[in-house]
Design a protein around this motif. Structure first.
Motif, PDB file in Angstrom:
ATOM      1  N   LYS A   1      -2.577   8.548  -3.665  1.00 38.81           N
ATOM      2  CA  LYS A   1      -3.753   9.273  -4.146  1.00 38.81           C
ATOM      3  C   LYS A   1      -3.460  10.739  -4.442  1.00 38.81           C
TER       4      LYS A   1
ATOM      5  N   PHE B   1      -2.629  -1.601  10.936  1.00 38.54           N
ATOM      6  CA  PHE B   1      -2.101  -0.459  10.195  1.00 38.54           C
ATOM      7  C   PHE B   1      -2.649  -0.428   8.770  1.00 38.54           C
TER       8      PHE B   1
ATOM      9  N   ARG C   1       0.187   5.087   0.877  1.00 39.13           N
ATOM     10  CA  ARG C   1      -0.889   5.967   1.340  1.00 39.13           C
ATOM     11  C   ARG C   1      -0.859   7.323   0.677  1.00 39.13           C
TER      12      ARG C   1
ATOM     13  N   LEU D   1       0.848  -1.196   0.000  1.00 35.31           N
ATOM     14  CA  LEU D   1       0.000   0.000   0.000  1.00 35.31           C
ATOM     15  C   LEU D   1       0.875   1.235   0.000  1.00 35.31           C
TER      16      LEU D   1
ATOM     17  N   LYS E   1      -8.225   3.948   9.769  1.00 33.28           N
ATOM     18  CA  LYS E   1      -8.669   4.687  10.954  1.00 33.28           C
ATOM     19  C   LYS E   1      -8.587   6.184  10.733  1.00 33.28           C
ATOM     20  N   THR E   2      -7.451   6.605  10.237  1.00 35.14           N
ATOM     21  CA  THR E   2      -7.238   8.042  10.091  1.00 35.14           C
ATOM     22  C   THR E   2      -8.152   8.636   9.024  1.00 35.14           C
TER      23      THR E   2
ATOM     24  N   PRO F   1     -14.934   2.347   3.211  1.00 38.30           N
ATOM     25  CA  PRO F   1     -14.271   2.118   4.495  1.00 38.30           C
ATOM     26  C   PRO F   1     -14.293   0.632   4.820  1.00 38.30           C
TER      27      PRO F   1
ATOM     28  N   GLN G   1     -17.387   3.274  -0.051  1.00 40.05           N
ATOM     29  CA  GLN G   1     -17.588   4.703  -0.284  1.00 40.05           C
ATOM     30  C   GLN G   1     -16.220   5.360  -0.281  1.00 40.05           C
ATOM     31  N   SER G   2     -15.822   5.872  -1.414  1.00 43.11           N
ATOM     32  CA  SER G   2     -14.484   6.438  -1.492  1.00 43.11           C
ATOM     33  C   SER G   2     -14.445   7.832  -0.884  1.00 43.11           C
ATOM     34  N   ALA G   3     -13.457   8.019  -0.048  1.00 44.17           N
ATOM     35  CA  ALA G   3     -13.279   9.335   0.554  1.00 44.17           C
ATOM     36  C   ALA G   3     -12.844  10.356  -0.490  1.00 44.17           C
TER      37      ALA G   3
END
Ligand SMILES: Nc1ncnc2c1ncn2[C@@H]1O[C@H](COP(=O)(O)OP(=O)(O)OP(=O)(O)O)[C@@H](O)[C@H]1O
Ligand SMILES: [Mg+2]
Lengths: 474, 598
Positions: free
Chosen positions: A363, B240, A360, A358, B244-245, B430, B506-508
């Motif tokens: 995006k 991880f 982060r 992954l 969460k964030t 999520p 649902q994409s942020a």
């Protein structure tokens, strides 16, 4: 190597004799005017100084961690000098092209680089207000990374590997090929080796040499035969140099740290010697905070042209991703590239696991205006389809591949092609991001078009191969 | 700041990381703030034995020496409360990070002392009391427009009550200015626009209430499946990289709370930076104003001192309580409570306390309870309904929920959003697992939903039941494959996939879908369940499932969430009608074919 490469005011107090020597620790009693984390020189019987630092100090005693080991020291004859400051590194842009030991002292026979600046190797936390959010895509030329787990400038993206897996080759390839799309500027490289074998260090040195990068590399080597506690300082020393190059000299620095598992083992050793209450698997409870103080030194700073991108390699003991070292690393870094033994055994290089890897920050660095408009949707679609492949494979293991329905069989083929054509590539094959994206659509197009719901109709219309792509597996 | 006469002899005798021992501290009080060494590092007394004090220091102690002086302040660790908090970003002990940056640059230096609030900034103050009025503790005595979104009500401090002797006329005031004098039994009290409050002590309220209103978050899996209530407490545990964030950022962006306090507790610097850069740009969907105008950030990142991490949680919650006391609904997000618990563990180890489970101090459960208990739906001292909602992220080692922090947290929260590594790996976001998560507030908020978007309860139950049935069927599928199941059961597998892809995921990062209004949530769910019910009838009547799956509306239903925005409900209704029509047409065709066959 007998001298520190910096001079700090010596106040002339030299202590004779220790109360206790225990593993990497030395306890000296009745010291005066000594600070927490102060650097100490311990003179061994031959009069050679060994560097240590103060872990605990009271009026009665100082507990000192000897970075260069306690072998041969004796309670009676040991002498200690406190140097009046915490560990400082002289930094300079001339560190590039040089080789240093794990404590930052020249190890290539050359003189210490000329330097006007001494920096505390512990660094200071970057004020979150001063950070600049990383968003420039770095093309590594590896499809598994660029296509699905893209790296951006200023990111900390570790590689979780296992013994015998080709993490060094992958890392070397990243270092060789990493570039930005528009800019030509090459990365400066800071390479820190903690507890790895000479062979590994030699492999990297040869690689830097072959690609003509050697003049842009600063190396900090604390190899397997160096005292293990010395490793605790190596990444900090390396990052202190990197910070200078990045934020004072404005360079883009790629920091390669290997192997963080060895680093953590040294930390555990010191913790045990101090009689600390151990946490999971005997590692100290503060392992998270300690690792964070290393990894968080990546990033960008507003108003400074430079950057620090971190690639830390760690080997997962027994390939266990829930082991404290990879686990806590994953909790701090901005994603992880996971190497997979099964892919490796099937001769797929780079064996980058599709699902647990992954990035982060991807995006913010890909898509329209960065790479190509279809990039995010393509990546998401590949992940979704490959996740389904894993399910179908599990099912095929139980009921046999012949029993699968037609669609699931198509997924099996897609899975093969994805691994053999998209993931797999040559160690010297440098794919452009366009090539990677096209390859992605090639393999996706082996699935029926209405299986692709992660991408919008418009994108699928544009990129889906209307002619059945060649099914043959490369 | 009364430095006592003895403080000259108060000196450091031992330093071990963030824990310092001092002597000459007979007059010090527990939790009193002290300044350590020449740099005046901020610390807090955490243990007193004779004239020896153990101090936890909120700043790096490198090169601190035995013999260094200690200065006592006579006050417990307190925060400043007043206009100017909103939009700010503080470290764990309420030092403003922009102010620190101005003084020491990009890297945080030690010993910086910057006031949490700007004492000189002038605020247009409008008193709401007059001389002669009686005022009680916690009562509003005036207002200041803090941001366009926040009308800051000034409160009589909790320990003050009496008669207004004098009050200034409406106009500009700074936090230094006295604005009113209150006659109290203990003598006259001058009050200003600012007060202080010790962080470890909850601010008083009049009464607690049962949670009754949902905290709308715009996230479907939360609002529809596992709703949070205003004044509720929830946890979001996950390994991880499970989300969460991002989930907490989503809640901070889109929740219908009036104030957001986001505590970055032992997490990444870049994550705080992203909030700092993004929130001023993002518009609150209800007011159209920048989200930063209702947000306070506390950033004590993982590489900042661990003692300040411990206290950051209390700093954040105290600020939240203060706005609650003004009659507002406040939401607090703590990312991550596990890092806070680890700070407790680290400090306890340095204090040589007896460890309990996995090295955590025996007080862990109590400390967690105390934290979550500071949330709630309440009547304020001023008699208004208000709330503090708390959502804590939990980062269990190895993603294993059986560890102490997750387990203890579960006892004190009523909303559990379990993040699943497998879902996250498949990029189903999520990654809140629909079977492992729960919300005990679903009942409390049902009445609100039925009024706003009728059908919510039934649709929700139906969808959850389908997903449960799917899970049982999957156990069979894993052994023998899906093809041996009858169509009626494969329909359930099919619809469950639609629910996951077309509703729960649902994409942020999707412009249209990042926030989903309540009506649209219900409309999307109804859309899929309409297909289910119609499909069920057809399959029962002998129509092959494949023909239902191939209906042209199916891909449209799957993509509806990203096709139609919150203001396109009528288009969703049209699509639902189309689903019905296609189902009816298929029924008719099949019936005809049947007849022909006969
Ligand atoms: N709702 C979402 N929409 C799209 N992507 C998401 C969503 N939630 C999570 N992600 C993806 O998952 C990644 C990891 O999420 P996040 O940073 O929130 O994890 P985390 O649980 O906080 O991890 P850690 O414990 O390490 O901090 C994000 O970078 C993003 O790519
Ligand atoms: Mg996180």
């Amino acid at each position: 190597m007998s001298e520190l490469n910096f001079t700090v005011q010596d106040r002339g107090l030299e202590y004779l004799g220790a109360a206790r020597i225990d593993g990497p620790l030395v306890v000296i009693e009745r010291v005066r005017d000594v600070g927490f984390d102060e650097v100490v020189e311990i003179l061994d019987p031959e009069g050679h100084p060994r560097v240590g630092r103060v872990l605990d100090i009271s009026g009665e005693q100082a507990v000192i961690q000897v970075l260069e080991g306690t072998t041969g020291l004796s309670n009676q004859s040991l002498r200690a000098r406190f140097l009046g400051a915490s560990f400082l590194l002289p930094v300079s842009r001339h560190m590039l092209g040089r080789v240093f030991d794990g404590l930052g002292r020249p190890a290539d026979g050359g003189p210490p680089p000329l330097s006007a600046d001494l920096r505390d190797v512990n660094g200071r936390p970057i004020n979150p207000c001063a950070r600049r959010y990383p968003r420039e895509f770095i093309q590594t030329g590896l499809s598994a990374i660029d296509g699905m787990n893209a790296l951006v400038r200023g990111q900390k993206l570790p590689m979780f590997s296992g013994n015998g897996l080709p993490h060094d080759r992958v890392a070397a390839q990243i270092v060789r090929q990493a570039c930005l799309l528009e800019e030509q500027s090459a990365f400066s490289i800071v390479f820190a080796a903690m507890g790895v074998k000479h062979e590994v260090a030699d492999f990297f040195i040869r690689n830097f040499e072959d690609s003509g990068a050697l003049a842009r590399v600063a190396m900090f080597l604390c190899l397997a035969d160096a005292p293990s506690v010395e490793r605790l300082l190596t990444p900090r020393v390396a990052l202190t140099a990197a910070e200078h190059l990045a934020f004072d000299c404005g360079q883009h620095v790629l920091v390669l740290l290997t192997d963080m598992t060895n680093y953590c083992e040294s930390l555990r050793e010191v913790g045990t010697a101090r009689g600390e209450i151990p946490g999971r698997k005997g590692y100290p409870g503060y392992l998270y905070s300690d690792l964070a103080s290393i990894y968080e030194r990546a990033g960008r700073i507003e108003g400074s042209p430079g950057s620090i991108t971190q690639v830390a390699i760690l080997t997962m003991p027994a390939d266990d991703i829930s082991h404290p070292v990879p686990d806590l690393t994953g909790y701090i870094t901005e994603g992880q590239i996971v190497l997979d033994r099964e892919l490796f055994q099937r001769a797929i290089y780079p064996p980058i696991a599709g699902l647990p890897s992954l990035s982060r920050l991807m995006k913010d660095g890909v898509g329209q205006g960065f790479t190509r408009d279809d990039h995010p949707a393509l990546a998401s679609q590949l992940f979704a389809c490959y996740a389904y492949v894993k399910k179908v494979r599990a099912l095929a293991d139980v009921i046999g591949e012949e029993e699968l329905n037609a669609l699931d069989r198509q997924y099996m083929q897609f899975g093969e092609a994805f691994e053999r054509r998209f993931l797999n590539q040559g160690e010297y094959e440098n794919r452009s991001i366009q090539t990677t994206l096209e390859l992605g659509w090639d393999v996706l197009s082996m699935l029926p078009r209405d299986e692709l719901h992660r991408a919008s109709d418009a994108l699928v219309e544009l990129y889906y191969r209307k002619q059945a792509p060649q099914q043959a597996v490369a | 700041m009364n430095s006592s006469s003895e403080s000259a002899e108060s000196i450091v005798v031992r330093i071990s990381g963030p824990v310092v021992t001092a002597v000459g501290m007979r007059r010090a009080a527990m939790y009193e703030v002290v300044h350590v060494g020449e740099l005046g590092l901020v610390g807090e007394v955490v243990r007193l034995v004779g004239d020896r004090a153990t101090i936890q220091v909120y700043e790096d102690t490198t090169m601190l020496k035995p013999g260094a002086p200690i200065r006592c302040t006579g006050a417990p660790l307190s925060v400043w409360l007043g206009p100017g908090l909103i939009g700010n970003i503080y470290d764990g002990i309420q030092r403003p990070l922009p102010g620190i940056e101005q003084r020491s640059g990009a890297w945080i230096q030690r010993g910086e002392k910057v006031n949490p609030l700007d004492l000189d900034r002038r605020w247009p103050f409008a008193p709401t009391v007059r001389p002669g009025d009686t005022v009680a503790a916690g009562q509003v005595f005036g207002e200041v427009p803090e941001t366009t979104l926040v009308r800051h009500r000034l409160l009589i401090p909790p320990e003050v009550a009496g008669r207004v002797k004098s009050v200034v006329a409406p106009g500009e005031c700074s936090l230094r200015d006295p604005v009113a004098v209150i006659e109290t039994p203990g003598g006259d009290r001058t009050i200003s626009l600012m007060q202080r409050w010790p962080v470890r002590q909850p601010r008083p309220i009049r009464e607690r209430w049962r949670v009754g209103l949902p905290l709308l978050t715009g996230q479907r899996v939360i609002d529809t499946f596992f709703p949070m209530g205003k004044g509720g407490a929830g946890a979001i545990p996950g390994g991880f990289g499970t989300g969460k964030t991002i989930t907490q950022h989503q809640l901070a962006k889109w929740s219908d709370a009036e104030i957001i306090v986001f505590i970055g507790c032992g997490e990444r610097g870049n994550e705080m930076t992203s909030v700092l850069r993004e929130f001023p740009e993002l518009k609150d969907p209800r007011s159209g104003r920048p989200l930063m105008e209702r947000t306070i950030l506390i950033a004590n990142t993982s590489n900042m001192p661990v003692a300040a991490r411990e206290v950051s949680i209390y700093t954040g919650i105290t600020l939240a309580e203060y706005y609650r006391d003004q009659g507002l609904n406040v939401a607090v997000f703590a990312d991550s409570t596990s890092r806070w618990a680890e700070a407790l563990r680290e400090l306890a180890a340095r204090l040589e306390e007896m460890p309990a489970e996995e090295g955590f101090p025996a007080t862990l459960a109590t400390r967690l309870a105390q934290f979550y208990e500071r949330g709630g739906a309440v009547t304020t001292l001023a008699g208004e309904l208000a709330s503090v909602t708390i959502v804590g992220a939990v980062s269990p080692p190895g993603g294993d929920f059986s560890e102490p922090v997750t387990q203890h947290t579960r006892r004190f929260i009523r909303c559990f959003w379990a993040l699943d590594t497998e879902l996250a790996n498949a990029r189903h976001y999520p990654a809140i697992h629909w079977l492992q998560s729960y919300s005990e507030y679903a009942e409390n908020v049902a009445a609100w939903w039925e009024q706003r978007a009728p059908g919510w309860s039934d649709l929700r139950t139906e969808a959850l039941t389908l997903l449960q049935r799917e899970e049982r069927l999957q156990q069979v599928v894993r052994l023998v494959g899906p093809d041996v199941l009858p169509d009626s059961q494969r329909l359930i597998l099919f619809i469950a996939e639609m629910l996951k892809d077309g509703f729960l995921a649902q994409s942020a990062y999707h412009d249209k879908d990042t926030f989903c209004a309540p009506e649209r949530q219900v409309a999307l769910l109804r859309l899929i369940l309409t297909l289910y019910r119609g499909g069920r009838d057809l399959v029962e009547a002998g129509v092959p499932l494949a023909r239902v799956r191939q209906l042209p509306c199916v891909p449209k239903v799957l993509q509806a969430k990203e096709t139609f925005g919150n203001d396109e409900l009528s288009r969703l209704e049209e699509l639902e009608q189309r689903v019905r029509d296609e189902l009816a047409a298929l029924a008719k065709r099949s019936a005809q074919e049947d007849r022909q066959d006969v």
